[in-house]
Design an enzyme around this catalytic site. Structure first.
Site, mmCIF file in Angstrom:
data_model
loop_
_atom_site.group_PDB
_atom_site.id
_atom_site.type_symbol
_atom_site.label_atom_id
_atom_site.label_comp_id
_atom_site.label_asym_id
_atom_site.label_seq_id
_atom_site.Cartn_x
_atom_site.Cartn_y
_atom_site.Cartn_z
ATOM 1 N N GLY A 110 -4.920 6.786 2.992
ATOM 2 C CA GLY A 110 -5.011 8.213 2.714
ATOM 3 C C GLY A 110 -6.348 8.593 2.097
ATOM 4 O O GLY A 110 -6.636 9.770 1.897
ATOM 5 N N GLY B 152 -4.375 -2.107 -0.826
ATOM 6 C CA GLY B 152 -3.545 -1.747 -1.971
ATOM 7 C C GLY B 152 -3.286 -0.261 -2.023
ATOM 8 O O GLY B 152 -3.889 0.515 -1.274
ATOM 9 N N GLU C 94 -5.564 -7.838 10.086
ATOM 10 C CA GLU C 94 -4.492 -8.849 10.105
ATOM 11 C C GLU C 94 -3.290 -8.382 10.930
ATOM 12 O O GLU C 94 -2.310 -9.140 11.081
ATOM 13 C CB GLU C 94 -4.060 -9.193 8.673
ATOM 14 C CG GLU C 94 -3.187 -8.166 7.952
ATOM 15 C CD GLU C 94 -3.947 -6.959 7.405
ATOM 16 O OE1 GLU C 94 -5.155 -6.834 7.676
ATOM 17 O OE2 GLU C 94 -3.319 -6.136 6.716
ATOM 18 N N SER D 87 0.822 -1.220 0.000
ATOM 19 C CA SER D 87 0.000 0.000 0.000
ATOM 20 C C SER D 87 0.853 1.265 0.000
ATOM 21 O O SER D 87 0.345 2.352 -0.271
ATOM 22 C CB SER D 87 -0.939 0.017 1.207
ATOM 23 O OG SER D 87 -1.823 -1.079 1.132
ATOM 24 N N GLY E 163 -2.835 3.728 -3.605
ATOM 25 C CA GLY E 163 -3.469 4.687 -4.506
ATOM 26 C C GLY E 163 -4.955 4.865 -4.297
ATOM 27 O O GLY E 163 -5.524 4.516 -3.259
ATOM 28 N N HIS F 106 -6.481 -2.498 9.416
ATOM 29 C CA HIS F 106 -5.878 -3.782 9.024
ATOM 30 C C HIS F 106 -6.089 -4.822 10.114
ATOM 31 O O HIS F 106 -5.273 -4.923 11.039
ATOM 32 C CB HIS F 106 -4.387 -3.587 8.726
ATOM 33 C CG HIS F 106 -4.164 -2.906 7.423
ATOM 34 N ND1 HIS F 106 -4.103 -3.587 6.227
ATOM 35 C CD2 HIS F 106 -4.072 -1.608 7.112
ATOM 36 C CE1 HIS F 106 -3.959 -2.733 5.241
ATOM 37 N NE2 HIS F 106 -3.929 -1.520 5.739
ATOM 38 N N CYS G 239 -9.272 -2.248 3.905
ATOM 39 C CA CYS G 239 -8.648 -0.971 3.561
ATOM 40 C C CYS G 239 -9.035 -0.524 2.153
ATOM 41 O O CYS G 239 -10.177 -0.122 1.947
ATOM 42 C CB CYS G 239 -7.137 -1.038 3.779
ATOM 43 S SG CYS G 239 -6.480 0.602 4.102
ATOM 44 N N GLN H 178 -12.941 0.538 0.449
ATOM 45 C CA GLN H 178 -13.203 1.695 -0.424
ATOM 46 C C GLN H 178 -13.761 1.228 -1.776
ATOM 47 O O GLN H 178 -14.697 1.839 -2.316
ATOM 48 C CB GLN H 178 -11.903 2.487 -0.620
ATOM 49 C CG GLN H 178 -11.319 3.019 0.696
ATOM 50 C CD GLN H 178 -9.844 3.402 0.590
ATOM 51 O OE1 GLN H 178 -9.238 3.322 -0.475
ATOM 52 N NE2 GLN H 178 -9.253 3.812 1.710
HETATM 53 N N1 LIG Z 1 -3.742 0.081 3.043
HETATM 54 C C1 LIG Z 1 -4.547 0.338 2.033
HETATM 55 O O1 LIG Z 1 -5.202 -0.537 1.466
HETATM 56 C C2 LIG Z 1 -4.575 1.755 1.518
HETATM 57 C C3 LIG Z 1 -5.795 2.074 0.689
HETATM 58 C C4 LIG Z 1 -5.657 3.312 -0.164
HETATM 59 N N2 LIG Z 1 -4.552 3.207 -1.040
HETATM 60 C C5 LIG Z 1 -5.516 4.524 0.731
HETATM 61 O O2 LIG Z 1 -4.475 5.117 0.789
HETATM 62 O O3 LIG Z 1 -6.468 4.886 1.373
#
Ligand SMILES: NC(=O)CC[C@H](N)C(=O)O
Length: 359
Positions: free
Chosen positions: A287, A216, A327, A45, A218, A325, A243, A247
């Site tokens: 973010g 992930g 995990e 990420s 971005g 998270h 995460c 979204q």
């Molecule tokens: N850890 C993540 O999955 C980050 C999700 C997304 N890229 C964000 O910044 O919000």
């Protein structure tokens, strides 16, 4: 001494001590975690970001591969008050520039006031301030990395735990941390890991009991393939997300997401469960956030600091997601039961589907 410059959006340039050489650009963010640097530095990420550690000493318990979340370092560059030799050697071997001996409190304050910002760094014998500014000039905003999934996902599907007796999970790899896969395998699931842009038919072919969208890097709106998968599967198959996954699920089901000022990154983010009233400490790295869950989703957990959605349930669909998270790795393990909950949701649905119709 090796020169090192960190140029922040707006033109503010800081000078530090060069530790690992190279030039880099990315969105500069900070984490408040005081341990877990191996996990954070291998978290996909952080792709296309420059990571600042606000805790002043990083690397004091060495570098061990068993704690890695992926097979490479993902931040483009690393900034800290003091980095140990172990971490510097590791970052140098991965070609990731690193700077220390600068005032990270100043950087954190700048980011808190101005929001996550573009950054250029230059480290080496002959580098100048202009080299860092030239990197900054070429830095793209996170949302402009429109195919960032390709940089962090598997190229081909991979199956894990074929001999396990539990549920069949289709994990869409948007940059998955290894601990998400191992948390599912430990609970006896078979995990089919698919590329971030997998076709609906390929995922359907494994007849999943659960569609799981990973974390992930971005902007979630750039993960069109995963958004389509959620839209296609949600009527018949339970959906989970962590995460970026939360979204993406919101984007797919009529909700919306937005960029936060500087996000949440650390291992002590308090989350309130609205039903039980219980607060848990969580690990976070994001973010963006869900701005509006839409009419099919309900927010069940919120961040105590700023009320942003941390947990979401489906209203008429079997959907369960977390912004933090569960995990851990790094951070507190108080939220691991999320994996039991999503697999129980998958198993209930699998049982219902297995019952033949009466007439
Ligand atoms: N850890 C993540 O999955 C980050 C999700 C997304 N890229 C964000 O910044 O919000």
């Amino acid at each position: 001494m090796t020169e090192a410059y960190v140029a922040l959006e707006g033109g503010h340039v800081l000078e530090g001590r060069g530790r690992a050489p190279g030039t880099a650009r990315g969105e500069i963010v900070f984490t408040t975690a005081y341990t877990g640097y191996e996990e954070s530095l291998t978290d996909p990420s952080y792709e296309e970001q420059i990571l600042t550690f606000s805790y002043p000493l990083i690397g004091n318990y060495g570098v061990r591969e068993e704690r890695f979340e992926d097979d490479r370092v993902h931040p483009r560059g690393v900034v800290a008050k003091e980095l140990t030799e172990d971490v510097v050697d590791w970052l140098a071997s991965e070609g990731v520039p690193a700077v220390d001996h600068l005032d990270t409190r100043e950087i954190v304050t700048d980011i808190r006031d101005g929001g996550a910002m573009k950054c250029g760094i230059a480290v080496g014998e002959d580098v100048t301030e202009e080299d860092a500014l030239a990197e900054l000039e070429q830095c793209k905003a996170m949302s402009d990395h429109t195919d960032i999934g390709a940089q962090v996902s598997v190229d081909e599907p991979v199956a894990h735990g074929a001999d396990n007796d539990g549920e069949t999970v289709a994990l869409i790899d948007c940059g998955a941390k290894g601990s998400i896969i191992s948390s599912l395998l430990e609970r006896d699931a078979t995990v089919h890991v698919f590329p971030y842009d997998a076709d609906v038919a390929d995922v359907e072919a494994v007849d999943p009991d659960l569609l799981f969208i990973s974390n992930g890097p971005g902007d979630p709106v750039n993960f069109e393939g995963a958004i389509t998968l959620v839209e296609e599967f949600v009527e018949d198959t339970p959906v989970a997300g962590i995460c970026l996954g939360q979204q993406i699920v919101a984007e797919a089901l009529g909700g919306s997401t937005e960029k936060m000022t500087f996000g949440h990154r650390g291992v002590n983010q308090p989350v309130l469960d609205l039903e039980s009233g219980q607060v848990v400490m969580t690990t976070q790295n994001h973010g963006y956030t869900v701005a509006d869950p839409g009419e099919h989703l309900e927010v069940t957990q919120i961040n105590v600091n700023d009320d942003t959605p941390e947990g979401i349930d489906g209203i008429e669909y079997d959907v369960l997601t977390r912004q933090y998270h569960p995990e851990a790795n790094p951070g507190p393990e108080d939220t691991l039961d999320f994996f039991d909950d999503v697999l129980a949701m998958a198993s209930e649905r699998a049982d219902t589907r297995a019952v033949p119709a009466d007439d």
